[in-house]
Design a protein around this motif. Structure first.
Motif, PDB file in Angstrom:
ATOM      1  N   SER A 194       0.829  -1.199   0.000  1.00 39.77           N
ATOM      2  CA  SER A 194       0.000   0.000   0.000  1.00 39.77           C
ATOM      3  C   SER A 194       0.869   1.256   0.000  1.00 39.77           C
ATOM      4  CB  SER A 194      -0.921   0.034   1.216  1.00 39.77           C
ATOM      5  OG  SER A 194      -0.174   0.262   2.400  1.00 39.77           O
ATOM      6  N   SER A 195       0.272   2.371  -0.397  1.00 38.81           N
ATOM      7  CA  SER A 195       1.007   3.643  -0.428  1.00 38.81           C
ATOM      8  C   SER A 195       1.494   4.024   0.956  1.00 38.81           C
ATOM      9  CB  SER A 195       0.103   4.746  -0.991  1.00 38.81           C
ATOM     10  OG  SER A 195      -0.256   4.465  -2.331  1.00 38.81           O
ATOM     11  N   SER A 196       0.777   3.593   1.983  1.00 38.39           N
ATOM     12  CA  SER A 196       1.180   3.919   3.352  1.00 38.39           C
ATOM     13  C   SER A 196       2.396   3.112   3.798  1.00 38.39           C
ATOM     14  CB  SER A 196       0.013   3.675   4.318  1.00 38.39           C
ATOM     15  OG  SER A 196      -0.398   2.321   4.283  1.00 38.39           O
ATOM     16  N   ASP A 197       2.691   2.017   3.076  1.00 40.52           N
ATOM     17  CA  ASP A 197       3.850   1.193   3.409  1.00 40.52           C
ATOM     18  C   ASP A 197       5.159   1.810   2.927  1.00 40.52           C
ATOM     19  OD1 ASP A 197       2.325  -0.834   4.583  1.00 40.52           O
ATOM     20  OD2 ASP A 197       2.030  -1.853   2.668  1.00 40.52           O
ATOM     21  N   VAL A 198       5.035   2.754   1.952  1.00 38.23           N
ATOM     22  CA  VAL A 198       6.211   3.325   1.298  1.00 38.23           C
ATOM     23  C   VAL A 198       6.213   4.839   1.479  1.00 38.23           C
ATOM     24  CG1 VAL A 198       7.438   3.561  -0.900  1.00 38.23           C
ATOM     25  CG2 VAL A 198       6.152   1.464  -0.406  1.00 38.23           C
ATOM     26  N   ASP A 199       7.377   5.396   1.688  1.00 35.31           N
ATOM     27  CA  ASP A 199       7.509   6.851   1.822  1.00 35.31           C
ATOM     28  C   ASP A 199       7.720   7.442   0.434  1.00 35.31           C
ATOM     29  OD1 ASP A 199       7.874   9.438   2.651  1.00 35.31           O
ATOM     30  OD2 ASP A 199       9.856   9.112   3.534  1.00 35.31           O
ATOM     31  N   LEU A 200       6.613   7.760  -0.246  1.00 38.67           N
ATOM     32  CA  LEU A 200       6.684   8.292  -1.602  1.00 38.67           C
ATOM     33  C   LEU A 200       7.028   9.780  -1.578  1.00 38.67           C
ATOM     34  CD1 LEU A 200       3.590   6.542  -3.239  1.00 38.67           C
ATOM     35  CD2 LEU A 200       6.001   6.036  -3.661  1.00 38.67           C
ATOM     36  N   LYS A 201       8.032  10.153  -2.359  1.00 40.40           N
ATOM     37  CA  LYS A 201       8.460  11.547  -2.470  1.00 40.40           C
ATOM     38  C   LYS A 201       8.307  11.969  -3.931  1.00 40.40           C
ATOM     39  CE  LYS A 201      10.188  11.892   1.800  1.00 40.40           C
ATOM     40  NZ  LYS A 201       9.683  12.842   2.830  1.00 40.40           N
ATOM     41  N   TYR A 202       8.008  13.251  -4.150  1.00 35.69           N
ATOM     42  CA  TYR A 202       7.764  13.708  -5.508  1.00 35.69           C
ATOM     43  C   TYR A 202       8.669  14.877  -5.898  1.00 35.69           C
ATOM     44  CZ  TYR A 202       3.642  10.798  -5.055  1.00 35.69           C
ATOM     45  OH  TYR A 202       2.802   9.726  -4.854  1.00 35.69           O
ATOM     46  N   ALA A 203       9.104  14.839  -7.154  1.00 32.25           N
ATOM     47  CA  ALA A 203       9.897  15.917  -7.741  1.00 32.25           C
ATOM     48  C   ALA A 203       9.811  15.723  -9.252  1.00 32.25           C
ATOM     49  CB  ALA A 203      11.350  15.850  -7.271  1.00 32.25           C
ATOM     50  N   ASN A 204      10.380  16.635 -10.027  1.00 32.61           N
ATOM     51  CA  ASN A 204      10.358  16.406 -11.476  1.00 32.61           C
ATOM     52  C   ASN A 204      11.449  15.397 -11.837  1.00 32.61           C
ATOM     53  OD1 ASN A 204      12.884  17.855 -12.309  1.00 32.61           O
ATOM     54  ND2 ASN A 204      11.784  19.623 -11.526  1.00 32.61           N
ATOM     55  N   SER A 205      11.242  14.680 -12.935  1.00 35.70           N
ATOM     56  CA  SER A 205      12.130  13.571 -13.290  1.00 35.70           C
ATOM     57  C   SER A 205      13.587  13.982 -13.493  1.00 35.70           C
ATOM     58  CB  SER A 205      11.599  12.848 -14.529  1.00 35.70           C
ATOM     59  OG  SER A 205      10.384  12.184 -14.222  1.00 35.70           O
ATOM     60  N   PRO A 206      13.884  15.105 -14.173  1.00 38.59           N
ATOM     61  CA  PRO A 206      15.295  15.496 -14.308  1.00 38.59           C
ATOM     62  C   PRO A 206      15.966  15.736 -12.956  1.00 38.59           C
ATOM     63  CG  PRO A 206      13.965  16.654 -15.921  1.00 38.59           C
ATOM     64  CD  PRO A 206      13.003  15.970 -15.003  1.00 38.59           C
ATOM     65  N   GLU A 207      15.221  16.317 -12.014  1.00 41.71           N
ATOM     66  CA  GLU A 207      15.770  16.548 -10.672  1.00 41.71           C
ATOM     67  C   GLU A 207      16.033  15.227  -9.961  1.00 41.71           C
ATOM     68  OE1 GLU A 207      14.494  18.765  -6.466  1.00 41.71           O
ATOM     69  OE2 GLU A 207      13.178  18.877  -8.220  1.00 41.71           O
TER      70      GLU A 207
END
Length: 312
Positions: A146-159
């Motif tokens: 589940s999404s709660s099992d993983v610490d998802l972080k977001y940024a743009n792909s080149p970064e």
């Protein structure tokens, strides 16, 4: 960023049925599917009769704004974005699907080899709410993570790519050719999961129809001959690019600022194939139905009807 090929007006001798426009405007991202467009434009499929402008867009939002305003005749778009625009009443059709999966999970952690290994880990994904994010979370769910099992972080792909190269982060989801760029510059990073294979494994379909060519219906009505010639030329250029990536490497390096040899290497993991919309429909509908069930807004709240799929 744009460039133009060809010049002059349409031939005065062209029949009404074969009338050519003075100019064709195409927009596409600086990504693998567009390499074929570079090759096609460079070959001048209409000779000097038609001016062709290729706009390289930086964001999907920029591209959709032009589509909504009717400012582009042809656009390479994520399939779900095309469906969303169609469902909003924009007069477009899906001409063909050309990108059948270019996403991979990369990591410098040896302990990661399957989805369950992501539990408790930090994973970077590009564009929150966009298809890479949704596909990642969907595949996690199908593999009982589940999404709660993983610490998802977001940024743009080149970064994200730069952070992986510099060792600032350990695990991320990226598309080609950024995958090849990272692998060539940080030898501790490995490909852990191929999203295309993972999709086929859980969905039992032939492919992951991520992006395709969208056409303005008004263009087809006014210039049916030009449309037919354009798609034929694009298909040929795409097949030639897949067969011989070196033939377009110099153009890619010049227009995309991607090293030519990085592009050539990336093509081994870039699933490009021209499939007309009518023949890709089953895979597209399956893909969109899964996105719809997981995140309805991704496709505009419903599946597009049959008129979305352009037939010859």
């Amino acid at each position: 960023m744009s460039f133009v090929a060809g010049c002059g007006n349409a031939s005065q001798n062209t029949s009404t049925q074969e009338q050519l426009p003075e100019k064709i405007i195409i927009q596409a991202p600086p990504a693998p599917p567009t390499a074929s467009l570079l090759k096609m434009v460079n070959s001048k499929p209409f000779g000097d009769q038609v001016q062709i402008e290729l706009i390289l867009y930086k964001t999907v939002e920029e591209a959709t704004a032009r589509v909504i305003k009717g400012e582009a005749d042809f656009t390479i778009l994520p399939v779900n974005t095309a469906a969303k625009l169609y469902n909003k009443g924009i007069d477009i059709s899906l001409d063909s699907v050309t990108t059948w999966g270019i996403l991979y999970l990369l990591s410098s952690e040896d302990a990661i080899s399957k989805w369950q290994d992501l539990k408790g880990k930090e994973v970077y994904v590009g564009a929150q709410g966009a298809s890479p994010d949704i596909i990642t979370r969907y595949l996690m769910k199908k593999n009982n993570v589940s999404s709660s099992d993983v610490d998802l972080k977001y940024a743009n792909s080149p970064e994200i790519a730069q952070m992986l190269i510099q060792g600032m982060i350990k695990t991320a989801v990226l598309p080609e050719p950024m995958v090849t760029q990272v692998l060539s510059r940080n030898k501790s990073v490995r490909i852990k999961l191929d999203f295309q294979r993972e999709w086929q494994s859980v969905e039992k379909t032939s492919g992951l129809p991520q992006a395709g060519l969208v056409v303005k219906n008004k263009f087809i009505k006014e210039y049916p001959f030009a449309w037919a010639n354009f798609r034929k030329s694009y298909q040929q250029a795409l097949e030639q690019t897949v067969a011989d990536p070196n033939s377009v490497a110099a153009l890619v390096e010049q227009k995309f600022q991607i090293p030519g040899q990085v592009f050539v290497k990336s093509m081994a993991r870039t699933n490009l194939k021209f499939v007309s919309a009518e023949h890709a429909r089953a895979d597209v509908e399956h893909y969109l139905s899964k996105l719809l069930s997981f995140s309805p807004d991704m496709v505009g709240g419903k599946l597009p009807d049959e008129k979305f799929y352009l037939a010859k």
